[in-house]
Design an enzyme around this catalytic site. Structure first.
Site, PDB file in Angstrom:
ATOM      1  N   GLU A 288       0.856  -1.186   0.000  1.00  0.00           N
ATOM      2  CA  GLU A 288       0.000   0.000   0.000  1.00  0.00           C
ATOM      3  C   GLU A 288       0.888   1.230   0.000  1.00  0.00           C
ATOM      4  O   GLU A 288       2.090   1.141   0.256  1.00  0.00           O
ATOM      5  CB  GLU A 288      -0.929  -0.004   1.222  1.00  0.00           C
TER       6      GLU A 288
ATOM      7  N   HIS B 218      -9.115  10.048   2.858  1.00  0.00           N
ATOM      8  CA  HIS B 218      -8.700   9.016   1.901  1.00  0.00           C
ATOM      9  C   HIS B 218      -8.969   9.536   0.500  1.00  0.00           C
ATOM     10  O   HIS B 218     -10.047  10.074   0.231  1.00  0.00           O
ATOM     11  CB  HIS B 218      -9.497   7.731   2.159  1.00  0.00           C
TER      12      HIS B 218
ATOM     13  N   HIS C 131     -11.650   9.900   6.618  1.00  0.00           N
ATOM     14  CA  HIS C 131     -11.435   8.461   6.785  1.00  0.00           C
ATOM     15  C   HIS C 131     -10.963   8.046   8.177  1.00  0.00           C
ATOM     16  O   HIS C 131     -11.518   7.120   8.764  1.00  0.00           O
ATOM     17  CB  HIS C 131     -10.394   8.034   5.750  1.00  0.00           C
TER      18      HIS C 131
HETATM   19  C1  LIG Z   1     -13.846   1.852   5.152  1.00  0.00           C
HETATM   20  C2  LIG Z   1     -12.674   1.683   6.066  1.00  0.00           C
HETATM   21  C3  LIG Z   1     -11.590   0.921   5.666  1.00  0.00           C
HETATM   22  C4  LIG Z   1     -10.493   0.757   6.525  1.00  0.00           C
HETATM   23  N1  LIG Z   1      -9.459  -0.051   6.137  1.00  0.00           N
HETATM   24  C5  LIG Z   1      -8.450  -0.301   7.022  1.00  0.00           C
HETATM   25  C6  LIG Z   1      -7.425  -1.236   6.712  1.00  0.00           C
HETATM   26  O1  LIG Z   1      -7.428  -1.839   5.666  1.00  0.00           O
HETATM   27  N2  LIG Z   1      -6.469  -1.443   7.647  1.00  0.00           N
HETATM   28  C7  LIG Z   1      -6.431  -0.804   8.848  1.00  0.00           C
HETATM   29  O2  LIG Z   1      -5.530  -1.035   9.667  1.00  0.00           O
HETATM   30  N3  LIG Z   1      -7.403   0.083   9.162  1.00  0.00           N
HETATM   31  C8  LIG Z   1      -8.407   0.335   8.287  1.00  0.00           C
HETATM   32  N4  LIG Z   1      -9.392   1.226   8.620  1.00  0.00           N
HETATM   33  C9  LIG Z   1      -9.364   1.827   9.954  1.00  0.00           C
HETATM   34  C10 LIG Z   1      -9.755   0.758  10.962  1.00  0.00           C
HETATM   35  O3  LIG Z   1     -10.801  -0.022  10.437  1.00  0.00           O
HETATM   36  C11 LIG Z   1     -10.207   1.374  12.255  1.00  0.00           C
HETATM   37  O4  LIG Z   1      -9.285   2.327  12.699  1.00  0.00           O
HETATM   38  C12 LIG Z   1     -10.334   0.292  13.332  1.00  0.00           C
HETATM   39  O5  LIG Z   1     -11.131  -0.760  12.858  1.00  0.00           O
HETATM   40  C13 LIG Z   1     -10.932   0.918  14.552  1.00  0.00           C
HETATM   41  O6  LIG Z   1     -11.246  -0.080  15.465  1.00  0.00           O
HETATM   42  P1  LIG Z   1     -11.902   0.326  16.857  1.00  0.00           P
HETATM   43  O7  LIG Z   1     -12.231  -0.935  17.527  1.00  0.00           O
HETATM   44  O8  LIG Z   1     -11.040   1.323  17.507  1.00  0.00           O
HETATM   45  O9  LIG Z   1     -13.235   1.117  16.437  1.00  0.00           O
HETATM   46  P2  LIG Z   1     -14.557   0.600  15.733  1.00  0.00           P
HETATM   47  O10 LIG Z   1     -14.310  -0.634  14.960  1.00  0.00           O
HETATM   48  O11 LIG Z   1     -15.128   1.743  14.985  1.00  0.00           O
HETATM   49  O12 LIG Z   1     -15.503   0.251  16.959  1.00  0.00           O
HETATM   50  C14 LIG Z   1     -15.973   1.254  17.831  1.00  0.00           C
HETATM   51  C15 LIG Z   1     -17.014   0.641  18.736  1.00  0.00           C
HETATM   52  O13 LIG Z   1     -17.373   1.553  19.784  1.00  0.00           O
HETATM   53  C16 LIG Z   1     -18.789   1.599  19.924  1.00  0.00           C
HETATM   54  N5  LIG Z   1     -19.130   2.886  20.545  1.00  0.00           N
HETATM   55  C17 LIG Z   1     -18.783   4.128  20.134  1.00  0.00           C
HETATM   56  N6  LIG Z   1     -19.250   5.050  20.997  1.00  0.00           N
HETATM   57  C18 LIG Z   1     -19.899   4.378  21.989  1.00  0.00           C
HETATM   58  C19 LIG Z   1     -20.592   4.762  23.164  1.00  0.00           C
HETATM   59  N7  LIG Z   1     -20.739   6.034  23.521  1.00  0.00           N
HETATM   60  N8  LIG Z   1     -21.143   3.802  23.931  1.00  0.00           N
HETATM   61  C20 LIG Z   1     -21.054   2.493  23.601  1.00  0.00           C
HETATM   62  N9  LIG Z   1     -20.400   2.074  22.480  1.00  0.00           N
HETATM   63  C21 LIG Z   1     -19.828   3.002  21.692  1.00  0.00           C
HETATM   64  C22 LIG Z   1     -19.276   1.404  18.508  1.00  0.00           C
HETATM   65  O14 LIG Z   1     -20.627   1.047  18.479  1.00  0.00           O
HETATM   66  C23 LIG Z   1     -18.322   0.305  18.045  1.00  0.00           C
HETATM   67  O15 LIG Z   1     -18.746  -0.953  18.506  1.00  0.00           O
HETATM   68  C24 LIG Z   1     -10.490   1.409   7.777  1.00  0.00           C
HETATM   69  C25 LIG Z   1     -11.580   2.190   8.169  1.00  0.00           C
HETATM   70  C26 LIG Z   1     -12.662   2.323   7.329  1.00  0.00           C
HETATM   71  C27 LIG Z   1     -13.819   3.167   7.766  1.00  0.00           C
END
Ligand SMILES: Cc1cc2nc3c(=O)[nH]c(=O)nc-3n(C[C@H](O)[C@H](O)[C@H](O)COP(=O)(O)OP(=O)(O)OC[C@H]3O[C@@H](n4cnc5c(N)ncnc54)[C@H](O)[C@@H]3O)c2cc1C
Length: 517
Positions: free
Chosen positions: A111, A227, A334
């Site tokens: 990438e 992005h 993004h």
């Molecule tokens: C389209 C897309 C493609 C991507 N591709 C990549 C990739 O290829 N490689 C990579 O490394 N990263 C990628 N990313 C970034 C990566 O996916 C995210 O940074 C990562 O998945 C975040 O994980 P997380 O668990 O921190 O958050 P999330 O997966 O967003 O989970 C957050 C959680 O918190 C919960 N939540 C939020 N606020 C509250 C609240 N007040 N009370 C209770 N629950 C709450 C939500 O409901 C959810 O369950 C991509 C992102 C997107 C949008």
């Protein structure tokens, strides 16, 4: 009030992976505001970066990460990230994440801004979905308690330490309290700040608002990654066209059909995201179009359909066969680089409060995240939270590497004469227009005035949308105020009135509310 060893807010990769580790050390509650798989993780396409290839090394991964971060990465945190990456990938393999293979080994792709192919992927371009499904199956089969449709609304503090959390039952509207020893925020990013974004609806910056209101330090909020290639089709939400598509040979063309990235930088289509996003914007302006085009028609159809089955199918379902036609794309918000400041053990400045995932700012991304380092960051630093809080953990305060910082509270602002009514679409339009890919003092000052007025005007929240709007307004304010303070351009933060970077700004902007936990 029910009492837990660990309460984890969020059920993306950060929440689920942390919970699975935490259950070895105590009883665990996950609170999540939607259904368990409502998160950004599920949408991740490209994959996870780790130096596991034959010609790769943690040292090379380190250098690529530092270069992308444009002078603001925390070097100690990056060392930890790249060195611990292979072990954390082994954890995912042991959980059963089905990474794609080639010739009996894990397949790796390239990438942008990676000097070598080092991205592991699953199901071609469905990496996040495979991770989310695999981890949530383990959670369902475990003793971990999960409360869905439950929105965390307030962190409870007693004698300067976290004692639990208040949460809204989104079905009944009642507020409940839960007690815990360790509270881990894994609430994801804030892409819903912007009109055009690739994020899930849940990405409303809740963790920043929760933590800020009890005095946690919030850092690097001006750095938000756009992005360059989100699908631009009328009536279709901006669907991500993974960077791996360019990694496999896709090229960008302007509305006149001409390749343009080599005109801007020698790395061409594989330059860092901020460079490609801005160049794309300039080309759109030059050609008077609201899009450019990603061309993969020179790749073999079988490569496209096997490497990118999800993207291929999504476009086909919207009338576009990408093996034959150009893909209309434009930049979209993004990834949030900034967030709740943590040290390399996931600890915040509030006793008992931890953060992991996109909401945390460990310092590994600096001013610009290297593609596919975010899910890796989750794994590495969630594991370290468990090492820090486990039974054998040292009681000594961990070393915190010193980042150069300036500390602020959001400034008082006079409200502009005409302020539109606060609502989600007005906020998203405001941030897109005034705090987007290219900013300047005038646009940022206007936005800051409106956001401050909205913050005062918003009524006490009562349901999920009103809590989320409050959280977005606060997060947007912190982003705008930081962008105004940073009078330079660096990484994802670009000021047309200060287009160069300045050594004076090789430091982080940290916000804290007056209230201290
Ligand atoms: C389209 C897309 C493609 C991507 N591709 C990549 C990739 O290829 N490689 C990579 O490394 N990263 C990628 N990313 C970034 C990566 O996916 C995210 O940074 C990562 O998945 C975040 O994980 P997380 O668990 O921190 O958050 P999330 O997966 O967003 O989970 C957050 C959680 O918190 C919960 N939540 C939020 N606020 C509250 C609240 N007040 N009370 C209770 N629950 C709450 C939500 O409901 C959810 O369950 C991509 C992102 C997107 C949008």
């Amino acid at each position: 009030m029910n009492q837990y060893d660990y309460i984890i807010v969020g059920s993306g990769i950060a929440g689920l992976y942390t919970a699975l580790l935490a259950q070895e050390q105590g009883n665990v509650l996950i609170i999540t505001k939607g259904s368990i798989d409502d998160c950004n993780t599920r949408h991740a396409q490209g994959g996870i970066a780790a130096a596991i290839g034959k010609n790769d090394s943690p040292e090379l991964h380190f250098h690529d990460t530092i270069a992308a971060g444009d002078g603001l990465c925390d070097e100690e945190a990056v060392r930890i990230l790249v060195n611990e990456a292979p072990d954390r990938i082994t954890d995912l393999v042991n959980f059963g994440v089905p990474f794609d293979t080639v010739d009996g080994g894990i397949a790796l792709t390239r990438e942008a801004a990676h000097s070598i192919p080092r991205i592991l992927h699953a199901g071609g371009d469905a990496t996040g979905e495979h991770i989310e499904v695999t981890l949530s199956r383990w959670v369902s089969a475990s003793k971990i308690q999960v409360l869905e449709d439950c929105l965390a609304t307030e962190i409870l503090i007693e004698k300067g330490r976290v004692s639990g959390i208040k949460a809204l039952d989104c079905h009944t509207g009642s507020i409940e309290k839960f007690g815990c020893n360790c509270l881990i925020l894994a609430t994801g990013g804030g892409g819903q700040l912007f009109k055009l974004n690739t994020n899930s609806d849940i990405a409303t910056g809740d963790g920043i608002a929760l933590a800020f209101s009890v005095g946690a330090e919030i850092v690097d909020t001006e750095f938000f990654q756009f992005h360059p290639t989100a699908l631009r089709l009328p009536g279709v939400a901006p669907f991500l066209i993974s960077e791996a598509v360019r990694g496999e040979g896709g090229v960008l063309r302007n509305a006149e059909g001409r390749r343009f990235m080599p005109d801007y930088v020698p790395e061409g289509d594989l330059a860092p995201r901020d460079v490609v996003a801005r160049s794309t914007l300039y080309e759109m302006e030059k050609t008077g179009s609201d899009r450019v085009f990603l061309d993969v028609t020179h790749l073999s159809p079988s490569v496209i359909t096997t490497r990118f089955p999800h993207i291929y199918r999504f476009c086909l379902d919207h009338g576009l066969d990408i093996t034959k036609g150009l893909i209309p794309v434009a930049p979209a918000a993004h990834y949030m680089m900034g967030g709740i400041k943590t040290n390399s053990w996931g600890e915040t400045n509030i006793d008992g409060l931890f953060a992991t995932g996109e909401i945390a700012c460990t310092g590994v991304h600096g001013a610009n995240r290297l593609a596919s380092n975010s899910m890796l960051e989750v794994l590495v630093f969630s594991k370290r939270i468990m090492e820090r809080t486990g039974k054998g953990a040292s009681a000594e305060a961990p070393t915190i590497s010193k980042r150069a910082e300036v500390h602020h509270s959001p400034s008082r602002r006079r409200a502009p004469k005409a302020v539109p009514a606060p609502n989600l679409s007005a906020l998203q339009q405001l941030l897109w227009d005034k705090v987007g890919i290219i900013r300047n003092k005038k646009s940022l000052s206007e936005a800051a005035g409106i956001l401050a007025a909205w913050q005062k005007a918003l009524p006490q929240p009562t349901d999920r949308p009103s809590y989320e709007l409050n959280n977005l307004v606060l997060t947007g304010r912190l982003m705008t105020e930081a962008a105004l303070l940073r009078e330079e351009s660096r990484g994802a933060h670009f000021r047309s009135d200060f287009p160069k970077n300045s050594p004076l700004w090789q430091q982080h902007i940290v916000f804290t509310s007056k209230k201290r936990g």
